[in-house]
Design an enzyme around this catalytic site. Sequence first.
Site, PDB file in Angstrom:
ATOM      1  CE  LYS A  12     -10.087 -19.798  45.391  1.00  0.00           C
ATOM      2  NZ  LYS A  12      -9.016 -18.966  46.881  1.00  0.00           N
ATOM      3  CD  GLN A  39      -9.575 -16.354  49.105  1.00  0.00           C
ATOM      4  OE1 GLN A  39     -10.502 -16.908  48.648  1.00  0.00           O
ATOM      5  NE2 GLN A  39      -9.062 -15.594  47.670  1.00  0.00           N
ATOM      6  CG  ASP A  72      -5.690 -21.761  50.510  1.00  0.00           C
ATOM      7  OD1 ASP A  72      -4.803 -21.952  48.863  1.00  0.00           O
ATOM      8  OD2 ASP A  72      -5.866 -20.544  50.802  1.00  0.00           O
TER       9      ASP A  72
HETATM   10  N1  GUN Z   1      -6.028 -15.340  47.960  1.00  0.00           N
HETATM   11  C1  GUN Z   1      -5.513 -14.823  45.934  1.00  0.00           C
HETATM   12  N2  GUN Z   1      -5.643 -16.052  45.913  1.00  0.00           N
HETATM   13  C2  GUN Z   1      -5.264 -17.480  46.961  1.00  0.00           C
HETATM   14  C3  GUN Z   1      -5.418 -17.964  47.433  1.00  0.00           C
HETATM   15  O1  GUN Z   1      -5.235 -19.518  47.056  1.00  0.00           O
HETATM   16  N3  GUN Z   1      -5.789 -19.247  48.778  1.00  0.00           N
HETATM   17  C4  GUN Z   1      -6.161 -18.523  49.499  1.00  0.00           C
HETATM   18  N4  GUN Z   1      -6.777 -18.520  51.227  1.00  0.00           N
HETATM   19  N5  GUN Z   1      -6.230 -16.407  48.762  1.00  0.00           N
HETATM   20  C5  GUN Z   1      -6.274 -15.839  48.081  1.00  0.00           C
END
Ligand code: GUN
Length: 283
Positions: A52, A96, A119
């Site tokens: 990311k 996350q 998100d």
């Molecule tokens: N863990 C797995 N996929 C995601 C996501 O799209 N966002 C976040 N914050 N954590 C994740």
Amino acid sequence: MIKIDGKGVSQKILAYIRKEHDILKEKYGRSAGLGVIIVGDNPASKVYVNNKIKACENVGFYSETISLGGNITEKDLIKEIERLNKNNKIDGILVQLPLPNHINELKITETIFPEKDVDGFHPLNIGKMVIGDNTGFLPCTPYGIIQLFEEYGIDPAGKDTVIIGRSNIVGKPAALMLIQRGATVQVCNTKTKNINEKLKNADIIISAAGVPNLIKGTDVKEGAVVIDVGINRVKGKLCGDVNYEEASEKVGYITPVPGGVGPMTIAGLIKNTFKSYINKVEK
Ligand code: GUN
């Protein structure tokens, strides 16, 4: 059979945003900014967060990563989020997941300002998604899947769709987004009866189970669209939930693992962060 090129579509989206962002950065004198919080040392989470951040660099966004120990208290984590909520350089905040068991994920999600919730997990953004109000943010993975459908001219309207997995991150929002677009959706889980029968009748399958080889060639219908959200490691090699070799003999469209949905999650995040930035600078 068409192999859906998530990596290529994602690169195209990122290149477009890079260009648009350069123009706005010049005009308004600041970059879009993403704040990422990672708690603990889950190796998969570290890889996802690194990807990311790399994508932010790639499009010219400012980013901040806050790495916190696995034993941080919920209260201290909330303080970090509140700091990012107030930070004018930050347009998007991402914590996350998963978080350690002693931290309430729902409470954390609700602490992030909805206008910075790139998100799309805050109840306000979930509510907007449910009613089809497009001023909110859509969860990145299903948003990425919808982008793939648009890119490949796959119209979900009237399609019998089977989703495996009912998580807040993929299964539930994917179902809502497809209902909004006219699909007939069944959301299955480990307790679902006759899952093979349901899969065999599906025009669209979205698998987010995290179980390698869950969906075999005999489970899919001729010409179906198969979206594999699974990321599993078998003998050191990445694979999805679908037996790709078998399924690709029969289906109309299929996403590979890696190179399918994964890069599109990043594209969704970058799109959401850019949207939040535009909302702020063009106010
Ligand atoms: N863990 C797995 N996929 C995601 C996501 O799209 N966002 C976040 N914050 N954590 C994740």
